[in-house]
Design a protein around this motif. Structure first.
Motif, PDB file in Angstrom:
ATOM      1  N   GLY A  84       0.846  -1.173   0.000  1.00 47.82           N
ATOM      2  CA  GLY A  84       0.000   0.000   0.000  1.00 47.82           C
ATOM      3  C   GLY A  84       0.886   1.228   0.000  1.00 47.82           C
ATOM      4  O   GLY A  84       1.698   1.407   0.909  1.00 47.82           O
ATOM      5  N   THR A  85       0.753   2.078  -1.015  1.00 45.98           N
ATOM      6  CA  THR A  85       1.674   3.200  -1.167  1.00 45.98           C
ATOM      7  C   THR A  85       0.964   4.434  -1.701  1.00 45.98           C
ATOM      8  O   THR A  85      -0.150   4.358  -2.220  1.00 45.98           O
ATOM      9  CB  THR A  85       2.828   2.859  -2.127  1.00 45.98           C
ATOM     10  OG1 THR A  85       2.291   2.599  -3.437  1.00 45.98           O
ATOM     11  CG2 THR A  85       3.616   1.651  -1.651  1.00 45.98           C
ATOM     12  N   ARG A  86       1.634   5.559  -1.592  1.00 50.25           N
ATOM     13  CA  ARG A  86       1.163   6.834  -2.122  1.00 50.25           C
ATOM     14  C   ARG A  86       2.324   7.509  -2.850  1.00 50.25           C
ATOM     15  O   ARG A  86       3.434   7.637  -2.324  1.00 50.25           O
ATOM     16  CB  ARG A  86       0.665   7.720  -0.976  1.00 50.25           C
ATOM     17  CG  ARG A  86       0.388   9.164  -1.345  1.00 50.25           C
ATOM     18  CD  ARG A  86      -0.113   9.938  -0.136  1.00 50.25           C
ATOM     19  NE  ARG A  86      -0.052  11.376  -0.394  1.00 50.25           N
ATOM     20  CZ  ARG A  86      -0.956  12.248   0.020  1.00 50.25           C
ATOM     21  NH1 ARG A  86      -1.996  11.842   0.721  1.00 50.25           N
ATOM     22  NH2 ARG A  86      -0.821  13.535  -0.234  1.00 50.25           N
ATOM     23  N   SER A 127      -3.097   0.435   7.488  1.00 52.68           N
ATOM     24  CA  SER A 127      -3.454  -0.110   6.182  1.00 52.68           C
ATOM     25  C   SER A 127      -3.814   1.056   5.240  1.00 52.68           C
ATOM     26  O   SER A 127      -3.237   2.135   5.363  1.00 52.68           O
ATOM     27  CB  SER A 127      -4.583  -1.135   6.317  1.00 52.68           C
ATOM     28  OG  SER A 127      -4.818  -1.795   5.097  1.00 52.68           O
ATOM     29  N   THR A 128      -4.745   0.873   4.333  1.00 54.64           N
ATOM     30  CA  THR A 128      -5.026   1.942   3.377  1.00 54.64           C
ATOM     31  C   THR A 128      -5.618   3.180   4.033  1.00 54.64           C
ATOM     32  O   THR A 128      -5.509   4.281   3.490  1.00 54.64           O
ATOM     33  CB  THR A 128      -5.968   1.448   2.268  1.00 54.64           C
ATOM     34  OG1 THR A 128      -7.142   0.884   2.860  1.00 54.64           O
ATOM     35  CG2 THR A 128      -5.286   0.406   1.407  1.00 54.64           C
ATOM     36  N   PHE A 129      -6.226   3.044   5.227  1.00 53.97           N
ATOM     37  CA  PHE A 129      -6.670   4.227   5.959  1.00 53.97           C
ATOM     38  C   PHE A 129      -5.476   5.127   6.284  1.00 53.97           C
ATOM     39  O   PHE A 129      -5.603   6.349   6.336  1.00 53.97           O
ATOM     40  CB  PHE A 129      -7.373   3.829   7.259  1.00 53.97           C
ATOM     41  CG  PHE A 129      -8.596   2.979   7.064  1.00 53.97           C
ATOM     42  CD1 PHE A 129      -9.774   3.527   6.561  1.00 53.97           C
ATOM     43  CD2 PHE A 129      -8.577   1.629   7.389  1.00 53.97           C
ATOM     44  CE1 PHE A 129     -10.902   2.746   6.387  1.00 53.97           C
ATOM     45  CE2 PHE A 129      -9.706   0.847   7.216  1.00 53.97           C
ATOM     46  CZ  PHE A 129     -10.876   1.395   6.709  1.00 53.97           C
ATOM     47  N   LEU A 174      -3.035   5.927   4.550  1.00 52.22           N
ATOM     48  CA  LEU A 174      -2.527   6.753   3.459  1.00 52.22           C
ATOM     49  C   LEU A 174      -2.892   8.225   3.629  1.00 52.22           C
ATOM     50  O   LEU A 174      -2.291   9.087   3.002  1.00 52.22           O
ATOM     51  CB  LEU A 174      -3.034   6.225   2.118  1.00 52.22           C
ATOM     52  CG  LEU A 174      -2.443   4.870   1.699  1.00 52.22           C
ATOM     53  CD1 LEU A 174      -3.136   4.357   0.443  1.00 52.22           C
ATOM     54  CD2 LEU A 174      -0.937   4.987   1.467  1.00 52.22           C
ATOM     55  N   ASP A 175      -3.848   8.510   4.509  1.00 51.70           N
ATOM     56  CA  ASP A 175      -4.155   9.907   4.818  1.00 51.70           C
ATOM     57  C   ASP A 175      -2.978  10.612   5.483  1.00 51.70           C
ATOM     58  O   ASP A 175      -2.897  11.849   5.468  1.00 51.70           O
ATOM     59  CB  ASP A 175      -5.363   9.999   5.745  1.00 51.70           C
ATOM     60  CG  ASP A 175      -6.685   9.691   5.058  1.00 51.70           C
ATOM     61  OD1 ASP A 175      -6.679   9.474   3.837  1.00 51.70           O
ATOM     62  OD2 ASP A 175      -7.716   9.659   5.749  1.00 51.70           O
ATOM     63  N   ILE A 185       2.466   2.091   3.730  1.00 56.21           N
ATOM     64  CA  ILE A 185       1.678   1.759   4.920  1.00 56.21           C
ATOM     65  C   ILE A 185       1.833   0.282   5.270  1.00 56.21           C
ATOM     66  O   ILE A 185       2.215  -0.545   4.437  1.00 56.21           O
ATOM     67  CB  ILE A 185       0.180   2.108   4.742  1.00 56.21           C
ATOM     68  CG1 ILE A 185      -0.376   1.532   3.428  1.00 56.21           C
ATOM     69  CG2 ILE A 185      -0.006   3.615   4.763  1.00 56.21           C
ATOM     70  CD1 ILE A 185      -0.990   0.183   3.539  1.00 56.21           C
ATOM     71  N   PHE A 217      -0.183  -3.004   7.674  1.00 59.74           N
ATOM     72  CA  PHE A 217      -1.474  -3.453   8.207  1.00 59.74           C
ATOM     73  C   PHE A 217      -1.325  -3.759   9.689  1.00 59.74           C
ATOM     74  O   PHE A 217      -0.634  -4.708  10.074  1.00 59.74           O
ATOM     75  CB  PHE A 217      -1.942  -4.701   7.455  1.00 59.74           C
ATOM     76  CG  PHE A 217      -3.319  -5.178   7.841  1.00 59.74           C
ATOM     77  CD1 PHE A 217      -4.421  -4.873   7.065  1.00 59.74           C
ATOM     78  CD2 PHE A 217      -3.510  -5.933   8.994  1.00 59.74           C
ATOM     79  CE1 PHE A 217      -5.693  -5.320   7.413  1.00 59.74           C
ATOM     80  CE2 PHE A 217      -4.774  -6.382   9.354  1.00 59.74           C
ATOM     81  CZ  PHE A 217      -5.867  -6.072   8.568  1.00 59.74           C
ATOM     82  N   THR A 219       3.307  -6.500   6.539  1.00 58.03           N
ATOM     83  CA  THR A 219       4.115  -5.584   5.746  1.00 58.03           C
ATOM     84  C   THR A 219       5.219  -4.981   6.592  1.00 58.03           C
ATOM     85  O   THR A 219       4.964  -4.406   7.646  1.00 58.03           O
ATOM     86  CB  THR A 219       3.311  -4.430   5.123  1.00 58.03           C
ATOM     87  OG1 THR A 219       2.392  -4.964   4.175  1.00 58.03           O
ATOM     88  CG2 THR A 219       4.225  -3.455   4.390  1.00 58.03           C
ATOM     89  N   GLY A 279       3.522  -6.563   2.309  1.00 60.80           N
ATOM     90  CA  GLY A 279       3.618  -5.476   1.331  1.00 60.80           C
ATOM     91  C   GLY A 279       4.999  -4.870   1.330  1.00 60.80           C
ATOM     92  O   GLY A 279       5.151  -3.669   1.096  1.00 60.80           O
TER      93      GLY A 279
END
Length: 332
Positions: free
Chosen positions: A47-49, A72-74, A76-77, A107, A109, A231, A271
């Protein structure tokens, strides 16, 4: 004096935001004047930005920060929070007259560690990212259950945030920062030995060495849970002058340190993501030979940083929290 930390690279600042009730957090690495950066993603569930900006054929040359986060993907904020803090400080690169701080992110998990994840409509990671960036400073910083390593776990003991540094024979400083949240285990068998033991310096993670013999049971894989999602994410940095392509090779070689310190690594539900950053203060006189030395050092500091993160971790203050290495072996 060297601190055996990422901030042994001049111009780097590290800040944490830690929420023990949430069981998660954010770590921000800020680069004074920016840094050439690349990334190598070897896990099966990353999971990346903004990591596409780091591709060799992408126009971007430098970044202002790297962000590591739980959630996790939350999580990424968190990158937006770091970006906001940088812009408030007047940091960022101008595009068409607009100042835009660039802060690629990875990110991990950590949603099943017992912390309170009922945060309502919006997750807290933007604010945590902002706090981490404001806290970023040169010099010493905490290891273990802090920042992105707050809620990290492994197959055997509590994970955490670790760091280590070294100087190559050519005089370049190389350092790693990593949040250890692996599907696999940093320990040989059930411990207390670390897979990274051959690379340990001055008892930095307990000085337990390796077992006298590697039995089939010690080599049996230890895995996190029935449906493990994990990850390990991190960064290797250097004061060397590197191109994006050379930085990418450094990130690739740093994954060898991950594979030496955690077994198994790069699993389908890991990840595993490692960034590389170069501040460009010390030129390479022999690009091939000295990049090889940098990669070798990156392998070793990444392995050591992983073990240090686990060694310094503390169990979360929640019922049923995973025990840490110190709980199990620290008195021995």
């Amino acid at each position: 004096m060297p601190l055996n930390l990422l901030t042994d690279i001049p111009g780097l600042r590290v800040g944490h935001a830690t929420d023990l009730a949430l069981g998660s957090g954010v770590t921000a690495v800020l680069f004074e004047g920016g840094a050439v950066a690349a990334v190598s993603i070897q896990g099966g569930a990353p999971g990346t930005r903004d990591t596409a900006l780091l591709d060799g054929d992408a126009t971007l040359e430098r970044v202002d920060a790297i962000v590591l986060s739980g959630g996790s993907t939350f999580g990424l904020d968190a990158g937006g929070g770091v970006q906001a803090a940088l812009r408030e400080a007047g940091i960022g690169q101008r595009f068409a007259g607009i100042r835009i701080p660039l802060a690629p992110q990875a990110i991990l998990f950590d949603l099943l560690n017992g912390g309170d994840k009922e945060w309502g409509r919006f997750p807290p990671y933007r604010e945590l990212g902002h706090r981490a960036a404001l806290a970023a400073a040169p010099g010493a910083f905490a290891l273990g259950s802090v920042g992105a390593g707050t809620g990290a776990t492994t197959a055997t003991v509590k994970g955490g945030l670790g760091s280590a540094s070294a100087v190559t024979a050519a005089g370049h400083t190389v350092a790693a920062l990593v949040a250890v949240n692996a599907v696999g285990s940093p320990l040989v068998g059930e411990g207390p030995w670390f897979w990274a033991a051959p690379y340990e310096r001055e008892g930095e993670f307990g000085g337990r060495g390796l077992p006298a013999a590697f039995t089939p049971d010690l080599l049996r894989p230890r895995l996190k849970g029935v449906d493990p999602t994990a990850t390990t994410i991190g960064l290797v940095a250097t004061d060397a002058t590197l191109t994006k392509a050379q930085a990418k090779r450094l990130a690739v070689m740093a994954h060898d340190g991950l594979a030496r310190a955690v077994l198994p690594a790069h699993a389908p539900n890991d990840g595993d993501t490692i960034f590389a950053a170069a501040t460009g203060k010390v030129p390479l006189r022999d690009p091939v030979a000295e990049l090889t030395l940098l990669g070798h050092a990156a392998t070793l500091v990444m392995a050591r940083a992983i073990a240090r993160g686990v060694f310094h971790a503390e169990a979360l203050p929640v019922p049923g929290a995973q025990p840490c290495w110190q709980d199990r072996f620290g008195a021995g």
